[in-house]
Each structure stands twice: as C-alpha cells, then as structure tokens.
Design an enzyme around this catalytic site. Structure first.
Site, PDB file in Angstrom:
ATOM      1  N   ASN A   1       0.871  -1.186   0.000  1.00  0.00           N
ATOM      2  CA  ASN A   1       0.000   0.000   0.000  1.00  0.00           C
ATOM      3  C   ASN A   1       0.904   1.230   0.000  1.00  0.00           C
ATOM      4  O   ASN A   1       1.453   1.594   1.034  1.00  0.00           O
ATOM      5  CB  ASN A   1      -0.900  -0.044   1.247  1.00  0.00           C
ATOM      6  CG  ASN A   1      -1.775   1.194   1.358  1.00  0.00           C
ATOM      7  OD1 ASN A   1      -1.825   2.022   0.440  1.00  0.00           O
ATOM      8  ND2 ASN A   1      -2.459   1.332   2.483  1.00  0.00           N
TER       9      ASN A   1
ATOM     10  N   LYS B   1       0.112   4.211  -0.264  1.00  0.00           N
ATOM     11  CA  LYS B   1      -0.544   5.395   0.316  1.00  0.00           C
ATOM     12  C   LYS B   1      -0.309   6.595  -0.610  1.00  0.00           C
ATOM     13  O   LYS B   1      -0.213   6.412  -1.830  1.00  0.00           O
ATOM     14  CB  LYS B   1      -0.050   5.627   1.755  1.00  0.00           C
ATOM     15  CG  LYS B   1      -0.158   4.332   2.591  1.00  0.00           C
ATOM     16  CD  LYS B   1       0.021   4.507   4.064  1.00  0.00           C
ATOM     17  CE  LYS B   1      -0.121   3.148   4.744  1.00  0.00           C
ATOM     18  NZ  LYS B   1      -0.043   3.220   6.198  1.00  0.00           N
TER      19      LYS B   1
ATOM     20  N   HIS C   1      -9.394   1.022   4.882  1.00  0.00           N
ATOM     21  CA  HIS C   1      -8.108   1.232   5.563  1.00  0.00           C
ATOM     22  C   HIS C   1      -8.308   2.152   6.765  1.00  0.00           C
ATOM     23  O   HIS C   1      -9.135   3.061   6.728  1.00  0.00           O
ATOM     24  CB  HIS C   1      -7.090   1.835   4.589  1.00  0.00           C
ATOM     25  CG  HIS C   1      -5.708   1.816   5.147  1.00  0.00           C
ATOM     26  ND1 HIS C   1      -5.266   2.777   6.021  1.00  0.00           N
ATOM     27  CD2 HIS C   1      -4.702   0.924   5.014  1.00  0.00           C
ATOM     28  CE1 HIS C   1      -4.019   2.469   6.381  1.00  0.00           C
ATOM     29  NE2 HIS C   1      -3.658   1.362   5.780  1.00  0.00           N
TER      30      HIS C   1
ATOM     31  N   GLU D   1      -6.700   4.562   7.792  1.00  0.00           N
ATOM     32  CA  GLU D   1      -6.549   6.003   7.500  1.00  0.00           C
ATOM     33  C   GLU D   1      -7.825   6.566   6.885  1.00  0.00           C
ATOM     34  O   GLU D   1      -8.193   7.724   7.120  1.00  0.00           O
ATOM     35  CB  GLU D   1      -5.326   6.217   6.605  1.00  0.00           C
ATOM     36  CG  GLU D   1      -4.040   6.049   7.411  1.00  0.00           C
ATOM     37  CD  GLU D   1      -2.887   5.430   6.657  1.00  0.00           C
ATOM     38  OE1 GLU D   1      -2.863   5.479   5.415  1.00  0.00           O
ATOM     39  OE2 GLU D   1      -1.984   4.881   7.334  1.00  0.00           O
TER      40      GLU D   1
ATOM     41  N   GLU E   1      -5.084  -5.004  10.412  1.00  0.00           N
ATOM     42  CA  GLU E   1      -4.053  -3.991  10.631  1.00  0.00           C
ATOM     43  C   GLU E   1      -4.336  -3.254  11.942  1.00  0.00           C
ATOM     44  O   GLU E   1      -5.150  -2.318  11.973  1.00  0.00           O
ATOM     45  CB  GLU E   1      -4.056  -2.975   9.484  1.00  0.00           C
ATOM     46  CG  GLU E   1      -3.797  -3.579   8.132  1.00  0.00           C
ATOM     47  CD  GLU E   1      -3.242  -2.554   7.154  1.00  0.00           C
ATOM     48  OE1 GLU E   1      -2.103  -2.744   6.706  1.00  0.00           O
ATOM     49  OE2 GLU E   1      -3.922  -1.551   6.862  1.00  0.00           O
TER      50      GLU E   1
ATOM     51  N   GLY F   1       2.653   2.373  10.677  1.00  0.00           N
ATOM     52  CA  GLY F   1       3.558   3.517  10.535  1.00  0.00           C
ATOM     53  C   GLY F   1       4.296   3.894  11.807  1.00  0.00           C
ATOM     54  O   GLY F   1       4.889   4.966  11.899  1.00  0.00           O
TER      55      GLY F   1
ATOM     56  N   SER G   1       3.742  -1.987  10.115  1.00  0.00           N
ATOM     57  CA  SER G   1       5.194  -1.956  10.303  1.00  0.00           C
ATOM     58  C   SER G   1       5.894  -3.263   9.934  1.00  0.00           C
ATOM     59  O   SER G   1       6.884  -3.633  10.558  1.00  0.00           O
ATOM     60  CB  SER G   1       5.545  -1.544  11.745  1.00  0.00           C
ATOM     61  OG  SER G   1       5.078  -0.237  12.005  1.00  0.00           O
TER      62      SER G   1
HETATM   63  O1  LIG Z   1      -1.188   0.715   6.738  1.00  0.00           O
HETATM   64  C1  LIG Z   1      -0.417  -0.146   6.363  1.00  0.00           C
HETATM   65  C2  LIG Z   1      -0.661  -0.899   5.119  1.00  0.00           C
HETATM   66  O2  LIG Z   1      -1.944  -0.663   4.657  1.00  0.00           O
HETATM   67  C3  LIG Z   1       0.821  -0.440   7.112  1.00  0.00           C
HETATM   68  O3  LIG Z   1       1.673   0.643   7.007  1.00  0.00           O
HETATM   69  P1  LIG Z   1       3.183   0.503   7.538  1.00  0.00           P
HETATM   70  O4  LIG Z   1       3.717  -0.786   6.947  1.00  0.00           O
HETATM   71  O5  LIG Z   1       3.888   1.715   7.014  1.00  0.00           O
HETATM   72  O6  LIG Z   1       3.103   0.435   9.029  1.00  0.00           O
END
Ligand SMILES: O=C(CO)COP(=O)(O)O
Length: 248
Positions: A10, A12, A94, A96, A165, A171, A211
């Site tokens: 992803n 983002k 997601h 976010e 997740e 992150g 992560s």
């Molecule tokens: O949100 C994520 C994948 O959709 C995970 O992000 P990170 O791997 O940067 O922690």
C-alpha cells in the site's frame, strides 16, 4: 488445499513517476516467489501509468473508491473506472480512511458491496486502535468491523482478502508480535466459521499489516493463520521483495 500467500504493497499517498519506475524495476528484478500473489496499491492518479509498466503477474489496486458507478461525486472514482484502466483490485476500509476521512463500517460495507458487484477484488481492512486494545476490546472491534462486511460480501468471499491492521502498529515501527497477530487471525477465522461458514473460514486469506519489514516478515509468515501482509512504508523500498518471499 493451503491458502495462497498474498502480499499487498500500500503505497498510500507516496511516489512520483521516478520513484514508481524504481519500485517497478525492483519488482521486475525480484525474483518474486511465483507461489505468492502480489498486489500493489497505488495512488489513483498513477493507476494507468503503473498498469502500463508493471508485469501482468503483479496485481494493481486502487486505495479507495466510491459506492456507485458514476455521477455527481466530485473528487471520487468508481470501481468501473478502476476496471476501465485495467486494475483489478481495491483496498477498502483502511484505518486512515476510517480515522482521517471518517468512514464508518456501513460506508465501508457499501463500498465493498459495490466494488465486488462491479467485478473488482477487494482487500478489506480491519483493526483496533491502541485504546481499544488496552481496554481489552480487540476482538469486539474486529468482529464488529467484519460483521458489517458479511452481507456486503455475500457469496463473493473468494474475491476478498481480509487485512488485519492494528492501528497502533501502522507507521509506528511497532510491529505486532507474531503471537499477537496470530491470536487475532485465529479468532477471526473462528468467528467466520461460526458466523459465515467453515469453508469460508478455511479459505479466506487474512493478511497482517502494521510496520512489516524484511526483518520481521519471516517470523510472522510462519504463523498458521497469517496468509500474507499488507505493507505500507516498506512497500516503497527494495526490501518489499524480501517480504513477498517471506515464506521461502
Ligand atoms: O497501513 C499499512 C498498510 O496498509 C501499514 O503501514 P506501515 O507498513 O507503514 O506500518
């Protein structure tokens, strides 16, 4: 038959054409384990570009979409449009989207239903916040989020990958331990066997996200109910290849 490992990247809101070329060249170089499904989730504006340069064996996903085919929804994109530019997947729900853009379970479910109806495959994301985990509510939250998806998915579970997740791991550099992730995945599978069917529970692939790095992927991948990863930050880096190959 075992579940095929599936690793999503992803991106983002990251990448420009230069960086995308680098990432795609790195994926081409691989080598990527042919027994793993690989899907990259790219910013909508680059879907066509990525489709034009990426090998056929790598799936391409949008990171969001709206819940109807077309109309007066300024700024949105539809599953029909995602398909029209050649992508087959969409990431929905997601954390976010849920936290920054206020998407509730019902909206996520409506998007999942429409995306499936239009023939897209869906990576559906669920996961608890740190506050919820500390209050002992992890299972309650992920079961509630999954329950909302059940009528939306209907008989299309073969087109869906669940991504667990935990929000506190996204992150933050704070990966869930293999046991923490395995426990939630096993609980989800058990919930699915009771509330959907044994067949769906056995067949559905559950990714872990939060992560994940080249260094943590192997140990996570060894757990029986972890069927892949959804990778953020590390999907922009060469180590994404190591994460894809974590079961080798
Ligand atoms: O949100 C994520 C994948 O959709 C995970 O992000 P990170 O791997 O940067 O922690």
């Amino acid at each position: 038959m075992g579940r095929k490992f599936v690793v999503g990247g992803n991106w983002k809101m990251n990448g420009d054409k230069n960086q995308i070329n680098e990432i795609v060249n790195n994926l081409k170089k691989g080598p990527l384990d042919p027994n793993v499904d690989v899907v990259i989730g790219v910013p909508a504006i680059y879907l066509s570009y990525v489709k034009s340069i990426v090998p056929e064996n790598i799936g391409v996903a949008a990171q969001n979409c709206w819940k109807v085919t077309k109309g007066a929804f300024t700024g949105e994109i539809s599953p029909a449009m995602i398909k029209d530019v050649g992508a087959d997947w969409v990431i929905l729900g997601h954390s976010e989207r849920r936290t920054i853009f206020g998407e509730k379970d019902e909206l996520v479910a409506a998007k999942v239903a429409h995306a499936l109806e239009q023939g897209l495959k869906v990576i559906a994301c669920i996961g608890e916040t740190l506050e919820e985990r500390e209050a002992g509510k992890t299972e309650e939250v992920v079961f509630r989020q999954t329950k909302a998806l059940v009528p939306a998915i209907g008989s299309n579970w073969d087109k869906v990958v669940l991504a667990y997740e935990p929000v506190w791991a996204i992150g933050t550099g704070k990966t869930a331990t293999p046991q923490q992730a395995q426990d939630v995945h096993a609980a989800l599978r058990n919930w699915l066997s009771v509330n959907v069917s044994g067949d769906v529970a056995n067949a559905v692939r559950i990714q872990y996200g939060g992560s994940v790095t080249g260094a943590t992927a192997k140990e996570l991948a060894a757990r029986p109910d972890i069927d892949g990863f959804l990778v953020g930050g590390a999907s922009l880096k060469p180590e994404f290849v190591d994460i894809v190959n974590a079961t080798q």
